[in-house]
Design an enzyme around this catalytic site. Structure first.
Site, PDB file in Angstrom:
ATOM      1  N   GLU A 248      -8.654  12.834  10.256  1.00  0.00           N
ATOM      2  CA  GLU A 248      -7.766  14.007  10.290  1.00  0.00           C
ATOM      3  C   GLU A 248      -7.238  14.110  11.715  1.00  0.00           C
ATOM      4  OE1 GLU A 248      -6.940  15.567   7.662  1.00  0.00           O
ATOM      5  OE2 GLU A 248      -8.491  14.938   6.261  1.00  0.00           O
ATOM      6  N   CYS A 282      -4.211  21.866  14.494  1.00  0.00           N
ATOM      7  CA  CYS A 282      -3.488  20.631  14.163  1.00  0.00           C
ATOM      8  C   CYS A 282      -2.210  20.896  13.371  1.00  0.00           C
ATOM      9  CB  CYS A 282      -4.404  19.691  13.410  1.00  0.00           C
ATOM     10  SG  CYS A 282      -5.320  20.536  12.146  1.00  0.00           S
TER      11      CYS A 282
HETATM   12  P1  NDP Z   1     -10.339  14.213  20.835  1.00  0.00           P
HETATM   13  O1  NDP Z   1      -9.816  13.093  20.013  1.00  0.00           O
HETATM   14  O2  NDP Z   1     -10.202  14.154  22.287  1.00  0.00           O
HETATM   15  O3  NDP Z   1     -11.894  14.415  20.539  1.00  0.00           O
HETATM   16  C1  NDP Z   1     -12.386  14.539  19.230  1.00  0.00           C
HETATM   17  C2  NDP Z   1     -13.803  14.021  19.183  1.00  0.00           C
HETATM   18  O4  NDP Z   1     -13.811  12.608  19.404  1.00  0.00           O
HETATM   19  C3  NDP Z   1     -14.714  14.633  20.257  1.00  0.00           C
HETATM   20  O5  NDP Z   1     -15.982  14.849  19.712  1.00  0.00           O
HETATM   21  C4  NDP Z   1     -14.730  13.525  21.309  1.00  0.00           C
HETATM   22  O6  NDP Z   1     -15.856  13.588  22.152  1.00  0.00           O
HETATM   23  C5  NDP Z   1     -14.759  12.293  20.406  1.00  0.00           C
HETATM   24  N1  NDP Z   1     -14.400  11.023  21.066  1.00  0.00           N
HETATM   25  C6  NDP Z   1     -13.619  10.841  22.159  1.00  0.00           C
HETATM   26  N2  NDP Z   1     -13.550   9.520  22.460  1.00  0.00           N
HETATM   27  C7  NDP Z   1     -14.293   8.855  21.545  1.00  0.00           C
HETATM   28  C8  NDP Z   1     -14.629   7.482  21.328  1.00  0.00           C
HETATM   29  N3  NDP Z   1     -14.177   6.513  22.113  1.00  0.00           N
HETATM   30  N4  NDP Z   1     -15.422   7.166  20.290  1.00  0.00           N
HETATM   31  C9  NDP Z   1     -15.878   8.128  19.468  1.00  0.00           C
HETATM   32  N5  NDP Z   1     -15.631   9.455  19.635  1.00  0.00           N
HETATM   33  C10 NDP Z   1     -14.837   9.806  20.655  1.00  0.00           C
HETATM   34  O7  NDP Z   1      -9.679  15.553  20.230  1.00  0.00           O
HETATM   35  P2  NDP Z   1      -9.793  17.056  20.738  1.00  0.00           P
HETATM   36  O8  NDP Z   1     -11.207  17.549  20.663  1.00  0.00           O
HETATM   37  O9  NDP Z   1      -9.074  17.197  22.023  1.00  0.00           O
HETATM   38  O10 NDP Z   1      -8.986  17.802  19.572  1.00  0.00           O
HETATM   39  C11 NDP Z   1      -7.618  17.867  19.576  1.00  0.00           C
HETATM   40  C12 NDP Z   1      -7.007  16.897  18.579  1.00  0.00           C
HETATM   41  O11 NDP Z   1      -7.582  17.071  17.307  1.00  0.00           O
HETATM   42  C13 NDP Z   1      -5.526  17.169  18.387  1.00  0.00           C
HETATM   43  O12 NDP Z   1      -4.813  15.954  18.375  1.00  0.00           O
HETATM   44  C14 NDP Z   1      -5.470  17.836  17.019  1.00  0.00           C
HETATM   45  O13 NDP Z   1      -4.265  17.711  16.357  1.00  0.00           O
HETATM   46  C15 NDP Z   1      -6.575  17.139  16.308  1.00  0.00           C
HETATM   47  N6  NDP Z   1      -7.010  17.948  15.152  1.00  0.00           N
HETATM   48  C16 NDP Z   1      -6.680  17.536  13.887  1.00  0.00           C
HETATM   49  C17 NDP Z   1      -7.024  18.306  12.778  1.00  0.00           C
HETATM   50  C18 NDP Z   1      -6.727  17.842  11.392  1.00  0.00           C
HETATM   51  O14 NDP Z   1      -7.390  18.340  10.463  1.00  0.00           O
HETATM   52  N7  NDP Z   1      -5.794  16.933  11.150  1.00  0.00           N
HETATM   53  C19 NDP Z   1      -7.698  19.601  12.940  1.00  0.00           C
HETATM   54  C20 NDP Z   1      -8.005  19.914  14.305  1.00  0.00           C
HETATM   55  C21 NDP Z   1      -7.656  19.111  15.359  1.00  0.00           C
HETATM   56  P3  NDP Z   1     -15.785  14.393  23.558  1.00  0.00           P
HETATM   57  O15 NDP Z   1     -15.512  15.804  23.239  1.00  0.00           O
HETATM   58  O16 NDP Z   1     -17.114  14.190  24.133  1.00  0.00           O
HETATM   59  O17 NDP Z   1     -14.670  13.741  24.342  1.00  0.00           O
END
Ligand code: NDP
Length: 474
Positions: A248, A282
């Site tokens: 997502e 999102c």
């Molecule tokens: P990120 O992609 O930065 O982080 C999401 C998760 O992924 C966090 O737990 C993060 O950890 C983890 N992560 C980061 N790098 C890696 C890696 N290399 N391997 C595995 N896991 C990793 O997103 P945000 O938290 O900033 O959220 C914002 C984004 O989420 C926006 O693009 C938004 O549109 C999307 N979103 C989509 C939704 C949907 O349903 N389509 C709903 C809500 C949000 P850490 O925090 O430790 O960096």
């Protein structure tokens, strides 16, 4: 101000683990220290996967027990609504009224998943052309599920992954967003209190690039359910090979206000939904396409509604727009808005910052090559763009690498039937904004907005394997 001085522990294989290395979480409005959480190291990640894998092999979580645990979790969440909402408001910066709504939504996500645990039935396949054979399918849990979640809905988006995974009988390892992990620790405590069996739930706090990465590499994990940025989503898909993922991802969602739509309703709802959670949703309204004949009237009403939004402390029940998740994110959006202004955009309202708050901002005179339109802003910034014909509006909505949801305000019945086939999105919302979601509906995008659907009944389809059984009756 409420500061939790308790050091939170990690949940690994049924035990609460304290570590020397800690992760600090700050109050997003005051910037003061809010919590410290133990940080997982490589050995702990491995122990969690091993525990989850063993639990999967033992299969000791029958559907009737799943139902009880999930329903009890919903009950406990409701009891602790205020405590959890306050945590979300402080560590996530979400206005308290929205944080309470998030907890209530999470209660129903768990209840719906509980109901689904009773419905995991296969199919009987007609025996046409297969005399002497009885063919049917059974649904089997896929295996260990890893849930990687974002900061913006630290409870309900985690619930959308954990509840269906458990309802389907899969052990789950949660890797929550580092910025808002306290909420997920609280949810894990509730699940343990509700009776989730040892090995079926693990919560690992640590950075995505370390803990997340180790989880991606581990072949014992069968399925990844991820919500977050498109960059990380693409990386996950590339890394896990043939193993499956539900992704997502982001969007720059649009809503069309057609000449025959309810302009007043559109102006007031769009003002609310473009800035809810400081635009960090999102499906947040990022692009508003308004037919030229009503543009001036709409803009006047819309700007008036935006000017009424109260900006400030998320713990104040009057607040509509709180801080963004970090100073870095505020600086990013500030520079995007400045860049758009230099390229010719008009700032109709907002455009300024104060600490971690970016004021609700409305832009006009924007063009398709500006970042504020082309990229996901994920901030309280929205653009209003005129169009002449509906075909032109549809083309502009589709001119995006994303495709999560789109909205349209219109009274044209024929158009409402046609438009879902014409828009390149996973969900079309008629007479409401693109930012509409209730938890039982299938939810997920096309293009770079993701793969697979959420909503308990739909998420479960991705979390079970259909096994075909052929019985030779002769
Ligand atoms: P990120 O992609 O930065 O982080 C999401 C998760 O992924 C966090 O737990 C993060 O950890 C983890 N992560 C980061 N790098 C890696 C890696 N290399 N391997 C595995 N896991 C990793 O997103 P945000 O938290 O900033 O959220 C914002 C984004 O989420 C926006 O693009 C938004 O549109 C999307 N979103 C989509 C939704 C949907 O349903 N389509 C709903 C809500 C949000 P850490 O925090 O430790 O960096």
């Amino acid at each position: 101000m409420t500061v939790s001085l308790v050091k939170e522990k990690l949940l690994i294989d049924g035990e609460w683990i304290d570590t020397d290395q800690t992760h600090k979480i700050y109050n997003k409005y005051t910037n003061e220290l809010f919590t410290e959480i133990s940080k997982a190291d490589e050995k702990m990640v491995d122990k969690a996967v091993e525990g989850a894998f063993k639990a999967y092999k033992k299969e000791n979580f029958p559907p009737q027990q799943r139902y009880k645990v999930l329903m009890k979790t919903a009950e406990l969440l409701l009891e602790k609504l205020e405590e959890i909402a306050k945590i979300i408001a402080q560590e996530g910066g979400k206005p308290i009224t929205e944080a309470r709504t998030e907890v209530r939504r999470s209660v129903s996500t768990f209840q719906m998943a509980a109901e689904e645990s009773k419905r995991l039935v296969g199919e009987i396949i007609p025996n046409y052309n297969a005399e002497g054979r009885f063919i049917y399918t059974v649904k089997k849990p896929v295996g260990v599920v890893v849930a990687i979640t974002p900061f913006n809905f630290p409870l309900n988006l985690v619930s959308h992954k954990v509840a269906p995974a458990l309802a389907a009988g899969n052990p789950v390892i949660i890797k929550p967003a580092s910025d808002t992990a306290t909420t997920t620790i609280k949810l894990s405590e509730i699940l343990v209190e509700a009776g989730v069996p040892k090995g079926y739930l693990h919560c690992l706090v640590g950075s995505g690039s370390v803990v997340g990465e180790q989880l991606l590499q581990d072949e014992r994990i069968a399925h990844y359910t991820f919500t977050g940025s498109p960059e990380v989503g693409k990386h996950i898909q590339k890394t896990i090979g043939f193993r499956k993922a539900t992704l997502e991802l982001g969007a720059n969602s649009a809503t069309i206000v057609h000449h025959d739509g309810d302009i007043e309703a559109a102006a007031s709802k769009l003002a609310k939904m473009a800035f809810a959670n400081a635009g960090q949703i999102c499906i947040s309204v990022q692009r508003i396409y308004v037919q030229e004949s009503i543009r001036e009237r709409f803009l006047e009403m819309f700007l008036h509604q935006v000017s009424l939004l109260k900006v400030g402390d998320p713990l104040d029940p009057e607040t509509n727009v709180g801080p963004m998740i970090s100073g870095k994110e505020v600086a990013r959006i500030e520079s995007w808005v400045k860049e758009a202004e230099l390229q010719g955009a008009n700032i109709e309202i907002g455009g300024k910052r104060e600490g971690n708050i970016f004021y609700p901002t409305v832009l006009t005179n924007v063009t398709g090559d500006m970042k504020v339109l082309r990229e996901e802003t994920f901030a309280p910034v929205v653009s209003v763009i005129p169009y002449d014909t509906i075909e032109e509006a549809i083309d502009m909505v589709n001119d995006s690498k994303y495709g999560l949801q789109a909205g349209i305000y219109t009274k044209d019945l024929a158009l409402t039937y046609k438009i879902p086939y014409l828009l390149e999105v996973g969900g079309v919302i008629i007479n409401d904004t693109c930012c509409y979601r209730i938890d039982q509906m299938p939810y997920g995008g096309v293009k770079e907005s993701g793969l697979g659907k959420e909503g308990p009944a739909f998420a479960i389809k991705e979390l079970v394997e259909d096994i075909t059984v052929v019985v030779n009756l002769e």
